[in-house]
Design a protein around this motif. Structure first.
Motif, PDB file in Angstrom:
ATOM      1  N   LEU A 162       8.153 -11.588   1.119  1.00  0.00           N
ATOM      2  CA  LEU A 162       7.998 -10.817  -0.105  1.00  0.00           C
ATOM      3  C   LEU A 162       8.411  -9.378   0.178  1.00  0.00           C
ATOM      4  O   LEU A 162       8.009  -8.792   1.169  1.00  0.00           O
ATOM      5  N   GLN A 163       9.195  -8.806  -0.694  1.00  0.00           N
ATOM      6  CA  GLN A 163       9.733  -7.468  -0.472  1.00  0.00           C
ATOM      7  C   GLN A 163       9.053  -6.455  -1.373  1.00  0.00           C
ATOM      8  O   GLN A 163       8.672  -6.773  -2.494  1.00  0.00           O
ATOM      9  N   GLY A 164       8.964  -5.230  -0.875  1.00  0.00           N
ATOM     10  CA  GLY A 164       8.442  -4.146  -1.692  1.00  0.00           C
ATOM     11  C   GLY A 164       7.078  -4.487  -2.246  1.00  0.00           C
ATOM     12  O   GLY A 164       6.187  -4.935  -1.545  1.00  0.00           O
ATOM     13  N   GLU A 165       6.914  -4.286  -3.533  1.00  0.00           N
ATOM     14  CA  GLU A 165       5.650  -4.564  -4.190  1.00  0.00           C
ATOM     15  C   GLU A 165       5.654  -5.970  -4.789  1.00  0.00           C
ATOM     16  O   GLU A 165       5.022  -6.218  -5.801  1.00  0.00           O
TER      17      GLU A 165
ATOM     18  N   ALA B 126       1.292   2.255   2.422  1.00  0.00           N
ATOM     19  CA  ALA B 126       2.369   3.085   1.870  1.00  0.00           C
ATOM     20  C   ALA B 126       3.128   2.343   0.775  1.00  0.00           C
ATOM     21  O   ALA B 126       3.161   1.114   0.739  1.00  0.00           O
ATOM     22  N   LEU B 127       3.718   3.119  -0.115  1.00  0.00           N
ATOM     23  CA  LEU B 127       4.648   2.554  -1.096  1.00  0.00           C
ATOM     24  C   LEU B 127       5.971   2.274  -0.386  1.00  0.00           C
ATOM     25  O   LEU B 127       6.233   2.834   0.680  1.00  0.00           O
ATOM     26  N   PRO B 128       6.814   1.431  -0.963  1.00  0.00           N
ATOM     27  CA  PRO B 128       8.108   1.200  -0.320  1.00  0.00           C
ATOM     28  C   PRO B 128       8.850   2.517  -0.114  1.00  0.00           C
ATOM     29  O   PRO B 128       9.010   3.290  -1.060  1.00  0.00           O
TER      30      PRO B 128
ATOM     31  N   GLN C 162      12.917  -3.344   5.398  1.00  0.00           N
ATOM     32  CA  GLN C 162      13.269  -4.425   4.470  1.00  0.00           C
ATOM     33  C   GLN C 162      12.680  -4.154   3.086  1.00  0.00           C
ATOM     34  O   GLN C 162      13.260  -4.522   2.072  1.00  0.00           O
ATOM     35  N   LYS C 163      11.510  -3.529   3.067  1.00  0.00           N
ATOM     36  CA  LYS C 163      10.865  -3.249   1.779  1.00  0.00           C
ATOM     37  C   LYS C 163      11.404  -1.985   1.132  1.00  0.00           C
ATOM     38  O   LYS C 163      11.116  -1.715  -0.032  1.00  0.00           O
TER      39      LYS C 163
ATOM     40  N   ASN D  80      14.195  -3.773  -4.296  1.00  0.00           N
ATOM     41  CA  ASN D  80      12.778  -3.802  -3.946  1.00  0.00           C
ATOM     42  C   ASN D  80      11.869  -3.152  -4.972  1.00  0.00           C
ATOM     43  O   ASN D  80      10.663  -3.390  -4.963  1.00  0.00           O
TER      44      ASN D  80
END
Lengths: 490, 244
Positions: free
Chosen positions: A186-189, B115-117, B146-147, B222
């Motif tokens: 899963l990426q980011g949020e 943390a946020l991306p 990656q995020k 992302n």
């Protein structure tokens, strides 16, 4: 902290959702929802249900406040229907297995179908605002996570999908996050969601059932939250301390006797304001008399601040103690009985789950040979086992979420992938393949970690007992005193 | 009734990192000067966005790369306290080394679990002169990389769009679509300033919001990225003061 009725009962679950500071500032509605309910099973036992859901927010998910509300309502409604028709007195291991399958497969399938129907009906009856005029219906607009916890006097369980967290607070054990979303791939949020086509298959990884009979009967508290709470905390130790506080704040004898949840609301508002700004939801309940354990919580929090490694795996509350799986397969007679009982109550998961699995045995001689060779290769060099399985983390998930994947890895002669797929809980099993204890243990541990990072699955029907796979060869019955197999200790 | 516990509630850090090409070619046609000016001018807007999103703590860093890669701003600095020191152009294009430098900082710790991306903005006018692939591979081993929201700004025609695209990740399927998931081609000081402004305000605003997105969906990258500023893409049509 004490349950409302009797020393060994659950308090009536309590739930609250608060609009996050960020949404308040932008005049965006709260996209979280939560709900709880109390009912009686067919044999009169008290049952509690609690659910939280987190609408995704953002312009693409512009109706996710409706999606999360419907998710909670439908989850509670459908679970209530099943449980009200179901006798729950015994809490035996085989019953827990059936419950596990109901929570992992049968109920999610019905929730997802009902949710999709409900959002479609909502869309058709909705007057679209100008900026969305002409837009075709898409489930994404309603995207939401969902968590559901079922509380009975003899067991409790959870299921759901997405980025929610469940904290277990016990006497004599460190507080811990017992279920959380794994972020593999899963990426980011990003999160799993009800609006995904594969939504119903996502529930299994977040499902676990815990016995409350015999030695497993211990006072405990559960704090279920949407991600806004945990993301507001600097570290997991803070999240655990906050969870304990929220549970204490919502003591049945105090806040609710006054007919008010103002303090809890104020705490949730503060969490969002000083933290992530996200909407925040909590649902909580208490079993037995939970002692305040600030020292343990503080110790865990302090340890975590210096070392971010995962918290200890629970040892006492799952239906079978992790690391000590039952040596015998649950008797076929019991499984059949449980199946009949549950099917009578509208829960047909036991049979249904088996039907979902590909019928693979007997495999071809060449395939069996491939499996033997791979098993022998790893067992000759046990130091390779852990690294080999670790490298297949994503494959574990794929094999779990897609029953067809096992056939694919067999076709491709990916023998390690096939060993993993065959060994999954509730799967076809390893049949006559010879597997050393190191590999057996490692496979079991990886599946357990995947399906619930902090708990063993009920019953441990994990396909790892070689030579025990054929349904026509039931093992001798355990005398009803295995983990979760005893009668209620009242 | 116990009081509110002594727990650490915190807004979520949003790490914003510039990776700036400081090779000798950046000295030509005022590119270096334009980049310094664009970043400096973007700071008030970035500060406003940070103020409007108190749930995110915007922290800025910058890496410069020429013969070697260095942290130009090593400490994660709150944007409101940031003073931009001019970068100087001289040397080769050690882009791979810059990626490795950033990779070291995208590990947890020092990266915070909550943390946020992060937002990474790579700005270059040329081709890497070191092992770009190794640097990118090292970077992408970090889950935070990656995020991350990875953006790239190509200055002029000589920029290596292929390596910038590799840094960003897969391009959108629609070749004609104008997308921040392709290198943004700045053909003069005006368009460079617009892209820097966009990355430091609109993207920071989007990355600050507490929203989720679907697992398995890569349509938006992302985070759902905001629309690009209305900048002319074709340098021949551009009306800026100087075409690179």
């Amino acid at each position: 902290m004490r349950a409302a009725a009797g020393p060994w009962s659950w308090s009536a679950p309590l739930h609250r959702s608060r609009c996050g500071a960020s949404h308040q500032r932008r005049s965006v509605p709260c996209q979280d929802a939560s709900l709880s309910a109390s009912l009686r099973s067919a044999d009169g036992l008290p049952v509690g249900l609690m659910a939280v859901a987190d609408g995704h927010g953002g312009s693409r998910y512009w109706l996710s406040d409706v999606g999360s509300r419907l998710a909670c309502e439908l989850a509670i409604q459908l679970a209530s229907q099943d449980l009200a028709r179901q006798p729950l007195e015994e809490g035996r291991a085989d019953q827990l297995q059936a419950v596990q399958r109901w929570l992992a497969a049968e109920l999610p399938g019905r929730i997802v179908a009902a949710w999709q129907e409900a959002i479609q009906a909502d869309w058709q009856g909705r007057e679209l605002p100008p900026q969305h005029q002409g837009e075709p219906f898409s489930p994404q607009a309603y995207g939401s996570t969902l968590a559901l916890v079922v509380l009975t006097p003899n067991w409790w369980g959870h299921t759901g999908l997405g980025d929610w967290d469940l904290v277990l607070l016990c006497n004599d054990q460190p507080d811990r996050i017992i279920s959380q979303e794994l972020d593999d791939g899963l990426q980011g949020e990003a999160t799993e969601s009800l609006c995904l086509a594969r939504a119903s298959s996502c529930f299994a990884a977040r499902t676990a059932v815990y016995s409350l009979t015999g030695e497993q009967r211990q006072a405990c508290g559960l704090v279920l939250t949407t991600d806004g709470v945990r993301k507001s905390c600097a570290a997991d130790g803070d999240h655990l301390a906050l969870s304990r506080y929220l549970l204490e704040e919502a003591q049945p004898g105090q806040a609710r006797a006054a007919g008010s949840t103002e303090r809890l609301d104020a705490s949730l508002d503060r969490i969002s304001r000083d933290g992530s700004g996200d909407d925040v939801s909590v649902a909580l309940a208490c079993f037995g008399e939970l002692r305040p354990a600030p020292a343990v919580t503080a110790a865990v929090a302090a340890a975590e601040r210096s070392d971010p490694s995962p918290l200890p795996v629970p040892a006492l509350t799952s239906s079978s103690p992790p690391g000590n799986p039952p040596s015998t397969r649950p008797p076929a007679g019991r499984l059949l009985l449980a199946g009949i009982l549950l099917a009578g109550g509208g829960i047909t998961a036991l049979a249904g789950f088996r039907l979902l699995q590909p019928r693979l045995w007997p495999l071809s001689t060449a395939q069996q040979q491939g499996l033997h060779q791979e098993s022998e290769r790893l067992c000759r060099q046990p130091e390779l086992i852990e690294a080999s399985l670790k490298a297949r983390k994503t494959q574990f998930r794929r094999l779990r979420s897609n029953p067809a994947e096992l056939g694919r890895v067999l076709t491709q002669k990916d023998w390690l992938g096939a060993l993993i797929g065959l060994s999954q809980p509730g799967g076809p099993g390893l049949g006559p393949v010879r597997v050393c204890s190191e590999l057996t243990q490692a496979l079991r541990q990886h599946w357990r970690t995947l399906l619930n990072p902090a708990a063993g699955t009920a019953g441990h029907d994990d396909g790892l007992r070689t030579g025990q796979r054929h349904p026509s060869r039931p093992r001798p019955a355990a005398p009803g005193n295995g983990p979760g197999g005893g009668s209620a200790d009242r | 009734m116990p009081g509110f516990p002594n727990v650490r509630l915190a807004n979520r850090p949003l790490h914003f990192i510039y990776l700036c090409d400081c090779s000798g070619s950046m000295a030509a046609q005022g590119k270096m000067q334009s980049l310094n000016q664009a970043i400096r001018q973007s700071l008030p807007g970035m500060t406003r966005v940070a103020r409007d999103n108190p749930e995110a703590r915007v922290l800025v860093r910058a890496v410069s790369f020429a013969d070697q890669a260095h942290w130009h701003i090593a400490e994660p600095t709150p944007v409101e306290g940031l003073q931009w020191r001019d970068l100087q152009a001289n040397g080769c294009t050690a882009m791979g080394a810059a990626l490795e430098l950033v990779a070291e900082q995208l590990h947890t710790p020092p990266m915070e679990e909550r943390a946020l991306p992060p937002v990474l903005v790579l700005i270059s006018d040329g081709q890497p002169t070191d092992d770009f692939d190794a640097g990118l591979a090292r970077l992408m081993r970090e889950p935070w990389a990656q995020k991350a929201v990875r953006l790239a700004i190509a200055l002029g025609h000589d920029a290596d769009l292929e390596v910038l695209q590799q840094f960003i990740g897969p391009a959108p399927a629609n070749q004609r679509e104008r997308s921040p998931r392709r290198p943004l081609q700045a053909s003069n000081a005006t368009s460079l300033a617009q892209y820097i402004q966009w990355a430091s305000t609109a993207v920071v605003g989007a990355a600050s919001m507490p929203t989720s997105r679907l697992g398995g969906s890569h349509d938006d990258g992302n985070i759902p990225l905001p629309d690009l500023p209305p900048t002319e893409m074709d340098p021949m049509d551009d009306v800026g003061p100087m075409v690179w």
